[in-house]
Scaffold this active site. Structure first.
Site, short mmCIF file in Angstrom:
data_model
loop_
_atom_site.label_atom_id
_atom_site.label_comp_id
_atom_site.label_asym_id
_atom_site.label_seq_id
_atom_site.Cartn_x
_atom_site.Cartn_y
_atom_site.Cartn_z
N HIS A 64 16.65 18.34 -14.03
CA HIS A 64 18.12 17.87 -13.95
C HIS A 64 18.70 17.84 -12.77
CE1 HIS A 64 21.75 17.09 -15.90
NE2 HIS A 64 21.57 17.37 -17.26
N GLY A 108 14.52 20.90 -16.31
CA GLY A 108 14.47 19.72 -17.38
C GLY A 108 13.12 19.06 -17.29
N TYR A 138 19.79 27.39 -22.06
CA TYR A 138 19.05 25.98 -22.78
C TYR A 138 19.47 25.77 -24.02
CZ TYR A 138 15.67 22.83 -21.31
OH TYR A 138 15.07 21.61 -20.98
O1 YXS Z 1 20.04 18.50 0.82
P1 YXS Z 1 19.61 17.00 0.24
O2 YXS Z 1 20.88 16.10 0.22
O3 YXS Z 1 18.53 16.52 1.29
O4 YXS Z 1 18.74 17.23 -1.25
C1 YXS Z 1 17.93 18.18 -1.20
C2 YXS Z 1 18.30 18.83 -2.34
O5 YXS Z 1 19.59 19.17 -2.75
C3 YXS Z 1 17.73 17.82 -3.62
N1 YXS Z 1 17.35 18.10 -4.96
C4 YXS Z 1 17.80 18.14 -5.78
N2 YXS Z 1 19.26 17.30 -6.24
C5 YXS Z 1 19.56 17.49 -7.50
N3 YXS Z 1 19.02 18.20 -8.45
C6 YXS Z 1 17.76 18.93 -8.30
N4 YXS Z 1 17.35 19.62 -9.15
C7 YXS Z 1 17.49 18.70 -6.87
N5 YXS Z 1 16.17 19.46 -6.36
C8 YXS Z 1 16.40 19.01 -5.10
O6 YXS Z 1 16.65 17.05 -3.02
C9 YXS Z 1 16.63 17.23 -1.47
C10 YXS Z 1 15.41 17.97 -0.81
O7 YXS Z 1 15.54 19.28 -1.42
P2 YXS Z 1 14.92 20.28 -0.86
O8 YXS Z 1 15.31 20.40 0.70
O9 YXS Z 1 15.01 21.59 -1.65
O10 YXS Z 1 13.31 20.14 -0.84
P3 YXS Z 1 12.17 21.21 -0.84
O11 YXS Z 1 11.04 20.42 -0.64
O12 YXS Z 1 12.75 22.22 0.23
O13 YXS Z 1 12.23 22.17 -2.14
C11 YXS Z 1 11.74 21.37 -3.54
C12 YXS Z 1 12.21 21.97 -4.39
C13 YXS Z 1 12.08 21.28 -5.87
C14 YXS Z 1 11.25 23.39 -4.47
C15 YXS Z 1 13.66 22.41 -4.32
O14 YXS Z 1 14.41 21.23 -4.05
C16 YXS Z 1 14.22 23.10 -5.22
O15 YXS Z 1 14.10 24.26 -5.87
N6 YXS Z 1 15.22 22.32 -6.27
C17 YXS Z 1 15.54 22.61 -7.60
C18 YXS Z 1 14.70 23.00 -8.66
C19 YXS Z 1 15.40 23.42 -9.69
O16 YXS Z 1 15.69 24.71 -10.04
N7 YXS Z 1 15.37 22.46 -10.97
C20 YXS Z 1 16.13 22.93 -12.21
C21 YXS Z 1 17.48 21.81 -12.43
S1 YXS Z 1 18.61 22.42 -13.65
C22 YXS Z 1 17.58 21.85 -14.99
O17 YXS Z 1 16.62 21.06 -14.88
C23 YXS Z 1 17.86 22.33 -16.21
C24 YXS Z 1 19.25 22.11 -16.53
S2 YXS Z 1 17.36 24.18 -16.43
O18 YXS Z 1 18.34 24.72 -15.12
O19 YXS Z 1 17.92 24.42 -17.63
O20 YXS Z 1 15.87 24.14 -16.14
#
Ligand code: YXS
Length: 259
Positions: A64, A108, A138
């Site tokens: 998400h 998500g 969730y």
């Molecule tokens: O800083 P900029 O502007 O370059 O943007 C960064 C991150 O902010 C962005 N980005 C995201 N933006 C919005 N929503 C996200 N879920 C998201 N994930 C990443 O992408 C740019 C590059 O990210 P960066 O620098 O962290 O890349 P990385 O290669 O170091 O790491 C990749 C990840 C995927 C490991 C890392 O970005 C990360 O942990 N992202 C969040 C993963 C996460 O926790 N997703 C759950 C979202 S909430 C959801 O899906 C449900 C509601 S729930 O929470 O119930 O599961």
């Protein structure tokens, strides 16, 4: 710049997530484009559909779009949330939706992959459901997806730890239908889709809807029973059903018409 790239090859639809700068986060905009693509494919009777990331992506989808989660005191995953709309669109698609996974899958997006009908991943694939990382509650339908697929103990471990499950274990616990070497992933996925495309699309669409009903079913009301019987009757009264049986007896490939 489109956030997804779509193409149709041999009546198989490919939807490729394409927002690498945001790690393919499932923003409202990206979800809208995926839902539109599914609507277009449905109109063109395209089946199966393969949902994939770009070649060589380290992250299949970061889940998400966190930046779009509502502020406190509002349900972050209500029925009208764009992620929920996407999950329903995949469930309702009248054909197999295959998730082809290279790279890591988060939050998500993990629910999205688990909502797809079949999941084929390579050695780089990993899967994490992360509400516990955001102190996010969730929703019931999402939790049911994980229970149905993995059983209580694995589902609880995933939700409580928010740790990624890596490819080998993902196959063992049932997230992956198949674990395939990355250089064979597209070929393996395409071949499976091609085989499914030769089967009766009418029978598959009705059987998929029965899976949806039964997977979400609790005590089955008479109405639900009769609805399932009505769906099944559409198939066993059809040309395709007669053709399927006749072609088998005549030892030839069936020619289905979807009616
Ligand atoms: O800083 P900029 O502007 O370059 O943007 C960064 C991150 O902010 C962005 N980005 C995201 N933006 C919005 N929503 C996200 N879920 C998201 N994930 C990443 O992408 C740019 C590059 O990210 P960066 O620098 O962290 O890349 P990385 O290669 O170091 O790491 C990749 C990840 C995927 C490991 C890392 O970005 C990360 O942990 N992202 C969040 C993963 C996460 O926790 N997703 C759950 C979202 S909430 C959801 O899906 C449900 C509601 S729930 O929470 O119930 O599961």
């Amino acid at each position: 710049m489109p956030l997804v790239n779509c193409e149709v090859t041999d009546n198989i639809g490919f939807i490729c997530l394409n927002n690498p700068t945001k790690k393919n986060a499932l923003s409202h905009e990206m979800v809208q484009e995926i839902v539109e693509a599914l609507k277009d494919f449905k109109g063109r009777k395209v089946s199966p559909v393969v949902l994939r990331g770009p070649d060589g992506c380290a992250v299949w989808s970061a889940g998400h779009d966190i930046k779009e989660l509502p502020e406190a005191r509002r349900d972050p995953l209500g029925y009208q949330d764009s992620l929920e709309k996407l999950l329903r669109a995949v469930q309702k698609y009248p054909g197999p939706v295959i998730a082809m996974v290279h790279g890591s899958v988060w939050g998500g997006a993990c629910d999205l992959v688990m909502t797809c009908d079949i999941v084929i991943g390579d050695e780089t694939s990993s899967f994490a459901i992360t509400p516990a990382k955001l102190a996010l509650p969730y929703n019931a339908s999402g939790i049911l997806h994980f229970i149905n697929r993995l059983g209580l103990n694995i589902a609880k471990e995933m939700f409580f730890s928010a740790d990624p499950i890596m490819a080998e274990r993902a196959e063992r616990v049932g997230i992956l239908n198949h674990l395939v070497a990355s250089d064979k992933l597209l070929e393996f996925t395409t071949n499976m889709a091609k085989r499914m495309a030769t089967r009766s699309s009418l029978a598959i669409s009705v059987i998929k809807e029965q899976f949806n009903i039964l997977a979400g079913a609790h005590p089955m009301s008479p109405d639900v029973f009769e609805r399932i019987q009505g769906l099944r009757r559409q198939v066993y009264d059809s040309h395709d059903y007669e053709e399927g049986v006749r072609s088998f007896l005549e030892k030839r490939a069936p020619v289905f018409k979807g009616e």
